[in-house]
Design a protein around this motif. Structure first.
Motif, PDB file in Angstrom:
ATOM      1  N   VAL A   1       0.833  -1.207   0.000  1.00  7.79           N
ATOM      2  CA  VAL A   1       0.000   0.000   0.000  1.00  7.79           C
ATOM      3  C   VAL A   1       0.872   1.263   0.000  1.00  7.79           C
ATOM      4  O   VAL A   1       0.600   2.235  -0.694  1.00  7.79           O
TER       5      VAL A   1
ATOM      6  N   ILE B   1      -8.255   4.532  -1.857  1.00  8.31           N
ATOM      7  CA  ILE B   1      -8.565   4.778  -0.443  1.00  8.31           C
ATOM      8  C   ILE B   1      -9.321   6.095  -0.293  1.00  8.31           C
ATOM      9  O   ILE B   1     -10.386   6.157   0.322  1.00  8.31           O
TER      10      ILE B   1
ATOM     11  N   ALA C   1      -3.535   2.367  -4.824  1.00  9.18           N
ATOM     12  CA  ALA C   1      -4.174   2.199  -3.515  1.00  9.18           C
ATOM     13  C   ALA C   1      -4.578   3.555  -2.954  1.00  9.18           C
ATOM     14  O   ALA C   1      -5.684   3.725  -2.440  1.00  9.18           O
TER      15      ALA C   1
ATOM     16  N   LEU D   1      -6.855  -2.192   4.934  1.00  7.96           N
ATOM     17  CA  LEU D   1      -5.551  -2.326   4.290  1.00  7.96           C
ATOM     18  C   LEU D   1      -4.850  -3.546   4.862  1.00  7.96           C
ATOM     19  O   LEU D   1      -4.832  -3.746   6.068  1.00  7.96           O
TER      20      LEU D   1
END
Lengths: 188, 306
Positions: free
Chosen positions: B165, B175, B171, B187
């Motif tokens: 991540v 997010i 990512a 995560l």
């Protein structure tokens, strides 16, 4: 050209040019004319231009079904991507989906719109339609023809010829968008 | 509502309404990409320049197809064959491209913030196609679109994002957008691969993959950047695959209807088992297909006259 016009009513004076009965009779007559001209529903398809044209196309299909006891395929066309003023606008207009769930090739397609004005929408609609296939013929049905054409375009079926001044605003208000059926001219 | 922005640089600052507008606009273009003639004239006469300072096949091709299907002219520009090797700065390169009347510049760059710097320096619209470890907003949007296209709604949606991540711009974009839309983001990965200040992101952190998979409706796998091996992030690829690789057995722990996503390119047998990548729950190729429609929508919305 249908708008949510609750606020418009308060701000602007409107002149009634067609009421619910007039609209219903115009739709019935156009349905008969479409059937007469095309000798029935063979190879016929209706495509409404968003948003007002879609509502009218559904009404026409329903009426044709009552008259002829036969169903006609119907599609919905969003012409935004074919407009000729996209490169001039600061913010791009919201898109609504085109949905023509039948093959238009070799069909007689009746385009349906609420108001015929400059003819630019119809030009865009024809380009959009031809990207989906090659119809045998394209015809045009409108509820109101208000004149002031800027392109050589003519309707085959007209609910009402309405002489207007260029700066006037003609609105077709329909039940489908939460209004009482009527056609009005809004004074500038 | 319309998009009142010159550029698309990241998903973090977008409002929920803006994200929804971008997704809904993509719907119209999905219809266009399903036609026999997959082309509309909306961007006729406009020029889109793909300016890629990092290797990319998928994203560049996707942008190129998207621009072409909108009837724009497209130029692909990569540094190996250009004056960049002669020492020209990013901004000078971009100004030269702009002088040739480019309307939209699509930038992929190894440095975080490169797209923002560029956007401030040029009048053209700039779309960030990935900047360092920062964001990859168009990938984030196509991931959201794919989730929504599968009939899942974002409110309360349980999404596990698995892998490196910290070093993933994909990512980060996901997010920001998923949290904004009300999803429960988990995560998963080794502590060495979790970003700093992860608590501020509004997510849950798991080091045990199986725990994170309980009830997950979306499993978003990240590519293990094998070139990072030897930088003390993980001991061996085999160990990583055992702890954080998605296998058929692990998919069974998740929600029965869970979908498996991956931004590509996939390392078969490392972060994802081949039979999972090719299974019915995998939407990896849908992501690629939707990418073109989503990017058409973005190009369209940013193409307003300046």
């Amino acid at each position: 050209m249908t708008m949510s016009s609750g606020e418009q009513k308060e701000r602007r004076e409107e002149k009634l040019v067609m009421d619910a009965g007039d609209i219903a009779r115009a739709v019935t007559r156009i349905a008969h004319e479409i059937l007469e001209r095309n000798k029935g529903v063979q190879a016929l398809g209706l495509v409404g231009i968003r948003t007002g044209g879609v509502y009218l196309a559904h009404r026409l299909v329903k009426r044709i079904q009552e008259i002829e006891a036969a169903s006609v395929p119907i599609g919905e066309l969003d012409i935004t991507l074919y407009r000729d003023d996209l490169s001039l606008r600061k913010e791009q207009p919201i898109l609504r989906k085109t949905s023509v769930p039948f093959d238009i090739s070799d069909k007689i397609i009746v385009l349906v719109d609420d108001v015929l004005f400059t003819g630019r929408t119809i030009r865009a609609a024809m380009d959009g339609l031809i990207d989906l296939g090659r119809p045998a013929e394209i015809q045009l049905a409108v509820l109101v023809d208000r004149g002031h054409r800027q392109l050589p375009i003519k309707a085959n079926y007209i609910g009402k010829n309405l002489p207007t001044a260029r700066e006037e605003n003609v609105q077709v208000l329909l039940e489908e968008s939460g209004e009482d059926d009527r056609v009005v001219i809004l004074k500038p | 509502m319309s998009l009142k922005r010159k550029d698309l640089l990241s998903l973090a600052p977008l409002s929920v309404d803006e994200v929804k507008l971008l997704l809904e606009t993509a719907d119209s273009f999905k219809e266009v990409t399903g036609r026999e003639i997959k082309k509309v004239p909306a961007l006729r006469g406009r020029t889109v320049v793909n300016l890629f300072f990092e290797p990319s096949t998928r994203t560049r091709t996707s942008f190129e197809l998207a621009a072409k299907r909108l009837s724009a002219d497209v130029i692909n520009f990569s540094p190996s064959s250009s004056s960049v090797v002669k020492g020209e700065t990013l901004l000078d390169t971009a100004r030269n491209i702009e002088a040739m009347q480019a309307d939209i510049i699509v930038l992929r760059h190894p440095s975080a913030g490169a797209a923002e710097t560029l956007a401030r320096g040029v009048k053209s619209s700039v779309i960030n196609a990935g900047d360092g470890w920062h964001e990859h907003p168009t990938q984030g949007l196509l991931d959201l679109y794919t989730i929504r296209d599968r009939g899942l709604s974002f409110e309360g949606l349980r999404v596990a994002i698995v892998g490196d991540v910290a070093h993933s711009r994909v990512a980060r974009s996901n997010i920001h957008a998923l949290v904004k839309l009300g999803a429960e983001v988990r995560l998963v990965g080794p502590p060495t691969m979790m970003p700093f200040e992860v608590k501020k992101l509004g997510v849950r952190v798991y080091y045990n993959f199986d725990e994170a998979l309980q009830g997950a409706q979306v499993i978003m796998m990240l590519r293990l950047q094998l070139e990072r091996q030897g930088k003390a992030l993980f001991p061996t690829i085999r160990e990583y695959a055992r702890l954080y690789g998605l296998t058929t057995e692990r998919v069974k722990i998740a929600d029965p209807g869970a979908i498996v996503m991956h931004p590509g390119p996939i390392n078969r047998g490392v972060e994802i088992a081949p039979e999972v990548a090719d299974s019915l729950s995998s939407v990896i190729l849908d992501q690629v297909a939707n990418g073109v429609a989503v990017r058409m929508g973005i190009l369209y919305l940013l193409s307003g006259a300046s």
